[in-house]
Design an enzyme around this catalytic site. Structure first.
Site, mmCIF file in Angstrom:
data_model
loop_
_atom_site.group_PDB
_atom_site.id
_atom_site.type_symbol
_atom_site.label_atom_id
_atom_site.label_comp_id
_atom_site.label_asym_id
_atom_site.label_seq_id
_atom_site.Cartn_x
_atom_site.Cartn_y
_atom_site.Cartn_z
ATOM 1 N N HIS A 78 0.839 -1.203 0.000
ATOM 2 C CA HIS A 78 0.000 0.000 0.000
ATOM 3 C C HIS A 78 0.879 1.261 0.000
ATOM 4 C CE1 HIS A 78 -3.613 2.404 1.349
ATOM 5 N NE2 HIS A 78 -2.630 3.181 1.787
ATOM 6 N N GLU A 79 1.885 1.263 0.859
ATOM 7 C CA GLU A 79 2.769 2.434 0.932
ATOM 8 C C GLU A 79 3.583 2.581 -0.350
ATOM 9 O OE1 GLU A 79 1.991 4.400 3.161
ATOM 10 O OE2 GLU A 79 0.927 3.001 4.451
ATOM 11 N N HIS A 96 1.687 4.616 -2.882
ATOM 12 C CA HIS A 96 1.866 6.053 -2.672
ATOM 13 C C HIS A 96 3.236 6.483 -3.210
ATOM 14 C CE1 HIS A 96 -1.622 6.867 -0.172
ATOM 15 N NE2 HIS A 96 -1.291 5.950 0.719
HETATM 16 ZN ZN LIG Z 1 -2.512 5.177 2.127
#
Ligand SMILES: [Zn+2]
Ligand SMILES: [Zn+2]
Length: 153
Positions: free
Chosen positions: A69-70, A73
């Protein structure tokens, strides 16, 4: 046993190569001060911070999801694309890499003041001060089944 910084970096790079076909060339570190957040990405420093409690309590598989998830980003940010939760590019990258939008709550945090739920049908999320009996209450929008979740930022 606590994971070493170098092992965390290798693991993150491995996930990056596997799911994004790109190397991870910046910094990743444990931040024990994070509370109910599994991880976060700090664009100004290009740093991914991860909550060691989530690794300890939820295990490696779920933690790998938080790292992915990171990384969504991270990769979008360094490529100058929309990297916020509301950006279509972000949602698309979560989807193609099989990265989670949310992770499970920490067992040790289950009595906290805030309880978060997500509808399993339409995806709408709810925050409640009080615990909700998910066998009795359902989504106000579509009557779908609610599941307790924890946020990843
Ligand atoms: Zn996030
Ligand atoms: Zn719903």
């Amino acid at each position: 046993m606590a994971m070493e910084q170098s092992a965390l970096r290798n693991w993150t790079n491995e996930l990056s190569e596997t799911y994004f076909s790109k190397p991870f060339v910046d910094d990743v570190m444990f931040n024990p001060r994070l509370r109910t957040t599994g991880g976060r990405y700090i664009p100004s420093k290009r740093v991914i911070e991860l909550n060691p409690k989530y690794l300890k309590e939820l295990g490696e598989e779920e933690f790998a999801g938080i790292i992915k998830h990171e990384l969504c980003h991270y990769h979008l940010h360094i490529e100058g694309k929309g990297f916020g939760h509301g950006d279509p590019e972000f949602k698309e990258l979560l989807r193609v890499t099989g990265s989670p939008r949310h992770c499970s709550p920490l067992p040790s945090e289950r009595v906290k003041t805030y309880h978060q739920y997500q509808c399993q049908s339409c995806g709408k999320t709810y925050e409640r001060k009080r615990k909700v009996d998910t066998s009795k209450y359902c989504c106000g929008k579509c009557k779908g089944k609610l599941k307790k979740i924890s946020k990843i930022h």
